[in-house]
Design a protein around this motif. Sequence first.
Motif, PDB file in Angstrom:
ATOM      1  N   LEU A 362    -128.430 -23.487   3.030  1.00  0.00           N
ATOM      2  CA  LEU A 362    -129.671 -23.454   2.271  1.00  0.00           C
ATOM      3  C   LEU A 362    -129.372 -23.373   0.776  1.00  0.00           C
ATOM      4  CD1 LEU A 362    -131.815 -21.070   4.518  1.00  0.00           C
ATOM      5  CD2 LEU A 362    -131.620 -23.566   4.598  1.00  0.00           C
ATOM      6  N   ALA A 363    -130.400 -23.556  -0.017  1.00  0.00           N
ATOM      7  CA  ALA A 363    -130.190 -23.717  -1.464  1.00  0.00           C
ATOM      8  C   ALA A 363    -129.571 -22.486  -2.113  1.00  0.00           C
ATOM      9  CB  ALA A 363    -131.520 -24.058  -2.134  1.00  0.00           C
ATOM     10  N   ASP A 364    -129.857 -21.298  -1.588  1.00  0.00           N
ATOM     11  CA  ASP A 364    -129.412 -20.073  -2.262  1.00  0.00           C
ATOM     12  C   ASP A 364    -128.193 -19.432  -1.597  1.00  0.00           C
ATOM     13  OD1 ASP A 364    -130.676 -19.449   0.045  1.00  0.00           O
ATOM     14  OD2 ASP A 364    -131.835 -17.765  -0.747  1.00  0.00           O
ATOM     15  N   TRP A 365    -127.417 -20.223  -0.882  1.00  0.00           N
ATOM     16  CA  TRP A 365    -126.309 -19.648  -0.125  1.00  0.00           C
ATOM     17  C   TRP A 365    -125.193 -19.166  -1.039  1.00  0.00           C
ATOM     18  CZ3 TRP A 365    -121.212 -21.486   0.265  1.00  0.00           C
ATOM     19  CH2 TRP A 365    -120.956 -22.716  -0.358  1.00  0.00           C
ATOM     20  N   LYS A 366    -124.473 -18.150  -0.536  1.00  0.00           N
ATOM     21  CA  LYS A 366    -123.328 -17.618  -1.270  1.00  0.00           C
ATOM     22  C   LYS A 366    -122.025 -17.826  -0.494  1.00  0.00           C
ATOM     23  CE  LYS A 366    -125.445 -15.929  -4.886  1.00  0.00           C
ATOM     24  NZ  LYS A 366    -126.730 -16.580  -4.584  1.00  0.00           N
ATOM     25  N   SER A 367    -122.075 -17.567   0.823  1.00  0.00           N
ATOM     26  CA  SER A 367    -120.850 -17.690   1.606  1.00  0.00           C
ATOM     27  C   SER A 367    -121.227 -17.877   3.073  1.00  0.00           C
ATOM     28  CB  SER A 367    -119.983 -16.435   1.450  1.00  0.00           C
ATOM     29  OG  SER A 367    -118.840 -16.510   2.283  1.00  0.00           O
ATOM     30  N   PHE A 368    -120.482 -18.731   3.755  1.00  0.00           N
ATOM     31  CA  PHE A 368    -120.706 -18.914   5.188  1.00  0.00           C
ATOM     32  C   PHE A 368    -119.421 -19.424   5.838  1.00  0.00           C
ATOM     33  CE2 PHE A 368    -121.671 -23.125   3.511  1.00  0.00           C
ATOM     34  CZ  PHE A 368    -121.035 -23.971   4.410  1.00  0.00           C
ATOM     35  N   SER A 369    -119.349 -19.260   7.146  1.00  0.00           N
ATOM     36  CA  SER A 369    -118.268 -19.815   7.955  1.00  0.00           C
ATOM     37  C   SER A 369    -118.881 -20.484   9.167  1.00  0.00           C
ATOM     38  CB  SER A 369    -117.301 -18.714   8.409  1.00  0.00           C
ATOM     39  OG  SER A 369    -116.675 -18.093   7.307  1.00  0.00           O
ATOM     40  N   VAL A 370    -118.251 -21.553   9.619  1.00  0.00           N
ATOM     41  CA  VAL A 370    -118.715 -22.259  10.807  1.00  0.00           C
ATOM     42  C   VAL A 370    -117.491 -22.657  11.621  1.00  0.00           C
ATOM     43  CG1 VAL A 370    -118.791 -24.450   9.521  1.00  0.00           C
ATOM     44  CG2 VAL A 370    -120.009 -24.246  11.694  1.00  0.00           C
ATOM     45  N   GLY A 371    -117.598 -22.505  12.938  1.00  0.00           N
ATOM     46  CA  GLY A 371    -116.474 -22.872  13.786  1.00  0.00           C
ATOM     47  C   GLY A 371    -116.774 -22.600  15.241  1.00  0.00           C
ATOM     48  N   VAL A 372    -115.720 -22.299  16.006  1.00  0.00           N
ATOM     49  CA  VAL A 372    -115.857 -22.001  17.433  1.00  0.00           C
ATOM     50  C   VAL A 372    -115.038 -20.767  17.737  1.00  0.00           C
ATOM     51  CG1 VAL A 372    -116.265 -24.403  18.070  1.00  0.00           C
ATOM     52  CG2 VAL A 372    -113.922 -23.500  18.083  1.00  0.00           C
ATOM     53  N   ALA A 373    -115.358 -20.153  18.883  1.00  0.00           N
ATOM     54  CA  ALA A 373    -114.627 -18.932  19.247  1.00  0.00           C
ATOM     55  C   ALA A 373    -114.742 -18.703  20.745  1.00  0.00           C
ATOM     56  CB  ALA A 373    -115.180 -17.728  18.475  1.00  0.00           C
ATOM     57  N   TYR A 374    -113.754 -17.998  21.280  1.00  0.00           N
ATOM     58  CA  TYR A 374    -113.887 -17.436  22.613  1.00  0.00           C
ATOM     59  C   TYR A 374    -114.770 -16.196  22.479  1.00  0.00           C
ATOM     60  CZ  TYR A 374    -109.596 -20.132  23.543  1.00  0.00           C
ATOM     61  OH  TYR A 374    -108.654 -21.109  23.659  1.00  0.00           O
ATOM     62  N   GLN A 375    -115.758 -16.087  23.326  1.00  0.00           N
ATOM     63  CA  GLN A 375    -116.677 -14.953  23.195  1.00  0.00           C
ATOM     64  C   GLN A 375    -115.929 -13.625  23.277  1.00  0.00           C
ATOM     65  OE1 GLN A 375    -120.560 -14.428  24.300  1.00  0.00           O
ATOM     66  NE2 GLN A 375    -120.897 -16.458  25.179  1.00  0.00           N
ATOM     67  N   ALA A 376    -115.030 -13.532  24.238  1.00  0.00           N
ATOM     68  CA  ALA A 376    -114.352 -12.253  24.458  1.00  0.00           C
ATOM     69  C   ALA A 376    -113.361 -11.908  23.351  1.00  0.00           C
ATOM     70  CB  ALA A 376    -113.644 -12.265  25.806  1.00  0.00           C
ATOM     71  N   SER A 377    -113.002 -12.901  22.537  1.00  0.00           N
ATOM     72  CA  SER A 377    -111.968 -12.666  21.521  1.00  0.00           C
ATOM     73  C   SER A 377    -112.521 -12.014  20.271  1.00  0.00           C
ATOM     74  CB  SER A 377    -111.300 -13.992  21.143  1.00  0.00           C
ATOM     75  OG  SER A 377    -112.186 -14.798  20.383  1.00  0.00           O
ATOM     76  N   LEU A 378    -113.847 -11.961  20.123  1.00  0.00           N
ATOM     77  CA  LEU A 378    -114.449 -11.411  18.910  1.00  0.00           C
ATOM     78  C   LEU A 378    -114.974 -10.009  19.193  1.00  0.00           C
ATOM     79  CD1 LEU A 378    -116.448 -14.463  17.507  1.00  0.00           C
ATOM     80  CD2 LEU A 378    -114.322 -13.509  16.638  1.00  0.00           C
ATOM     81  N   GLY A 379    -114.394  -9.037  18.497  1.00  0.00           N
ATOM     82  CA  GLY A 379    -114.904  -7.680  18.585  1.00  0.00           C
ATOM     83  C   GLY A 379    -116.094  -7.486  17.677  1.00  0.00           C
ATOM     84  N   ARG A 380    -116.668  -6.292  17.727  1.00  0.00           N
ATOM     85  CA  ARG A 380    -117.882  -6.032  16.939  1.00  0.00           C
ATOM     86  C   ARG A 380    -117.640  -6.222  15.456  1.00  0.00           C
ATOM     87  NH1 ARG A 380    -120.578  -0.514  17.765  1.00  0.00           N
ATOM     88  NH2 ARG A 380    -122.125  -1.564  16.444  1.00  0.00           N
TER      89      ARG A 380
END
Length: 493
Positions: A362-380
Amino acid sequence: METQKEALRRIISTLANKNKELHNFLETVDNTLTGLQEESCKVTSDLEAELEQLHSALNEKGEELRDAIKEERHRKEAELQKQLTEGKFALLSCEELLEFANETLTITTEEEFLKAAKQIKERVTMAPAFRLTTRPAVSGNMAKFTVDFSPEREGLQRLHFLPVPKPPEIDISGCIIGDNNITVAWRPAGDGDGDSVSGPIKCFDLEYQKTNHDSSLKAAGEGCWEKICDITESQFTISGLKFDSRFVVIRVRAKNKMAAGEFSDSVTLETRAYNFGFEASTAHAELKVHGDTVTWEPQGVKGHDPRLRVKETKSSSRCATPSPNKTAGSRAGRDRFAGESYTVLGDQEMTEGCHYWELRPLADWKSFSVGVAYQASLGRFDQLGKSAGSWCLHASQWLQTSLAAKHNNRAKALEWPLPQRIGIYCNYDNGDLSFIDVDRLRLLHSFKTKFSQPLVPAFTVWCGGITIATGLQVPSFMGNFLSTNRSLSDLSQ
């Protein structure tokens, strides 16, 4: 007892299906009745308009013929009136000369008689009666203006309704699906089987409907048909579609000057694409999910935006920008991600095949990431790209502009302007994950690995927001990038 209950359940299921079928049938009949009434009014109105045009044309032609007759009559009347006037004058002159000649015969004196006879001879030579033709200059016959309307009258008596065009035949081999466009081709029906000629086809109407059934009969009651009218060619490309269903049902009909024919047999085309949404239950408590958009707007926190930045207190031990305040219990059940892991996951897993989707900041963005992941591999508290089970492209324009590919807590800086439209391509079977600057059609980075668990799309948003486009096929331009797994900085071009 259980056997009787199971039998009753089957009866109830059968009745429920029949009930749904009857509802669809009644809805179809009601729509057909409404369409019949509307169509009847339309064709009546069209007929009145045609008759009015015919009447106007007849009146116009009548006035033209009347004017021609009147003009000819006036011309002939003028000629005859001229002759009539000249004849009357010549008759009067002739009678006067005749009377004078009779009087001359009574003269007894030779000298006077010879003088009078000479005058009579001179006057006879110059008399109008001898210079005037005694034949009418024009004929009174007006037969050449006689009009024979018998052919037209017979044509009107033979007048019948314009035959309805026959349904076209959709050429399945000519139907092409690609880049979320569907090109439909068809063949107009011929008139060489003895039926009445329906006249030249003026245009075609195309209708299509999305469905998850491979049968057009089952799809009939699912929703409204999208209509594209007045197509002059025998093919048409439906562009910019979102393939959020398994199939698209297509039908075509032909139209002549006044009548629209029946639709062709429906053709069901498979529209396979990767369609997913944000899994709101996985979103960080500070993220707001609205359809295809996710945003995070820090409220009451100074230091995230240069306009709101103030001098940090001495008690702050962090050197980086502080995280937004956490409100305990602000979103019950939304504890999949916490801390500075402002992450949300997609709701559809990838276990095989090729997949593609796009992201726009969006026009006012500052930082973002996009990609893929294994659900179980990402902790809180894990961020994308900092674990062995997540791969991402990270973009930032906070404090300084940067673009990097991240995986397993390693980052590779990419020397490329921040893209405004990013395409993400994932070939699960081959282990390919590529990021494309769609506007410039350049490969930003490509990971080559071997996926061993189901993948989900993953997104991180910090200040501002992003929107995604799903239901997309793998675009044709990806063929330019699939032969390489090198990042942009390694390309020679």
